[in-house]
Design an enzyme around this catalytic site. Sequence first.
Site, PDB file in Angstrom:
ATOM      1  N   ARG A  93     -12.957  11.700  -0.411  1.00  0.00           N
ATOM      2  CA  ARG A  93     -12.088  11.868  -1.584  1.00  0.00           C
ATOM      3  C   ARG A  93     -11.123  13.021  -1.369  1.00  0.00           C
ATOM      4  NH1 ARG A  93     -13.507  15.009  -5.789  1.00  0.00           N
ATOM      5  NH2 ARG A  93     -15.718  14.554  -5.503  1.00  0.00           N
ATOM      6  N   TYR A 120       9.691   0.824 -15.792  1.00  0.00           N
ATOM      7  CA  TYR A 120       8.647  -0.173 -15.586  1.00  0.00           C
ATOM      8  C   TYR A 120       7.667  -0.153 -16.763  1.00  0.00           C
ATOM      9  CZ  TYR A 120       4.272  -2.022 -13.677  1.00  0.00           C
ATOM     10  OH  TYR A 120       3.108  -2.712 -13.488  1.00  0.00           O
ATOM     11  N   ASP A 145      11.329   7.876  -9.207  1.00  0.00           N
ATOM     12  CA  ASP A 145      10.571   6.717  -8.758  1.00  0.00           C
ATOM     13  C   ASP A 145      11.481   5.932  -7.810  1.00  0.00           C
ATOM     14  OD1 ASP A 145       9.411   4.219  -8.405  1.00  0.00           O
ATOM     15  OD2 ASP A 145       8.610   4.109 -10.433  1.00  0.00           O
ATOM     16  N   LYS A 203       4.783  -2.245  -2.883  1.00  0.00           N
ATOM     17  CA  LYS A 203       6.014  -3.018  -2.800  1.00  0.00           C
ATOM     18  C   LYS A 203       6.600  -2.982  -1.387  1.00  0.00           C
ATOM     19  CE  LYS A 203       5.294  -3.444  -7.261  1.00  0.00           C
ATOM     20  NZ  LYS A 203       4.245  -2.489  -7.597  1.00  0.00           N
TER      21      LYS A 203
END
Length: 379
Positions: free
Chosen positions: A46, A98, A170, A195
Site C-alpha cells: 500500500r 464529468y 484534469d 482512458k
Amino acid sequence: MDFETKVIHGGIQNDPATGAVVPAIYQTSTYRQQELGGDAPYEYTRGENPTRFAVESVMAALENGKHGFAFSSGMAAVHAVMTLLHSGDHLIMGNDVYGGTFRLVNSILNELGITYTAVDTADTDAIEAAMQENTKMVYLETPSNPLLHVTDIAAATKVAHAHNALAVVDNTFASPYNQTPLDLGADIVMASGTKYLGGHSDTISGFVVTSDDAVADQIKLIQLSIGAVLSPQESFLIQRSLKTLALRVERHNENAMALAEWLNNHEKVQKVYYPGLPGTPDYEIAKEQMRGFGGMMSIELQDGLDTKKFVENLHVFQLAESLGGVESLIEVPAVMTHASIPREVRLENGIKDELVRISVGIENIEDLKQDLAQGLDAL
C-alpha cells in the site's frame, strides 16, 4: 527527450534488480525486513511497490513533473486531489465536468462542509468573479467532458495563484501527448489512466502528477492513508500501454479531425463539438496550448431525429461508457456518463438530452464514416 522517446525510455523502464528491459511485476503485499526498526525501502505494498513506482515515474516524466502517484481509478485520483481541501474551503470547477466528479463534489464533499461554484472556466472573468476569500482550488477540465470546451490554462492558473488557490487540471481527454498543463503553470495534473493512458479498455487506473514538493508530500500521505493505490498487475499493464501512447493518440487525433469535418457538413447533424474545427470558440486557444485536438467529440442531431435509434443502429461504434480505447465508442451523456447530474443543471450547462458523445478509435477512417453514415441514414 521528445515525447515519442520519453514513453519508451523515460522514468523507470527496466528492472534494476535484474536488468530486464521490462519492469517486473512485484506481486507481493509485504516485504522481508533485514533488521528490526531499520530504514527499509519497501515495507508494505500500500505504501511502496517497485512496479507501481515504475509507472509513477514514467507518468511524472510524460507530464514534465517531478512526482507521480498512481491510484486504483480515475475517481480515486480525483478524490485524492480533493482531499487537499478542508471543511470551510471553497472550490471552483467547470460547469460541465464529468458526472462522477460532480457527484463527488456535490454529494460527498458538500456534506463535509466544502462548498463549490460551477462556472464556465473557458471564461477567465467568470473564474475571477467566482473567487471567494476561502477559495483554495480551481479545478479545470480541458477539453471538458462532454462539451469539449477549452480553458486557457495559463490564464486560469494566474487567476488562481493571484488568490493563493491551487490550479488543478484534469488532462484525461487530452493525454500528456496533446497537452502538458504543468508547463502552463498548473500545480497539479491528474487523469483517468483508464482512458488514453491504458488505451485498450482492459484496465482501470488514475494518476496525479505535480512538481510542487509540499503538494507531493500531501498527496503521498493521502495515498498511503486512504489506500486506493494501483495494484502491481494494473501498474504493469498501464506502463506497457504507455509505450504506444504517442502512436495511438496520433491516430485518434487524425481520425477525430476527419470525422469532425465530415459530420460538420452532414445534413442530419445540427452541431459538432470539437476544438479542432476552425471558427469555433475553443479553436484558437486549443491551437495555442495543445499539440493535437484529441480523439473526443460530441454532436447534436437535427431536431426531431431519434438519438436512441441512431446509437443503437451502429456496428463499428459500440454503445458503451468510457473513452480513449483503440475501439470507437458512442454514448448519450444524459442517460449514461452524466446521469448523476440533475436534468435542470445539465440543460442549464448545455448538456442536452439529445447530445451524443463519441470516442473516436484508431480503426480505418472510411469504415468509421460508413458506420456513422448508415446510422444517420436509418433516421
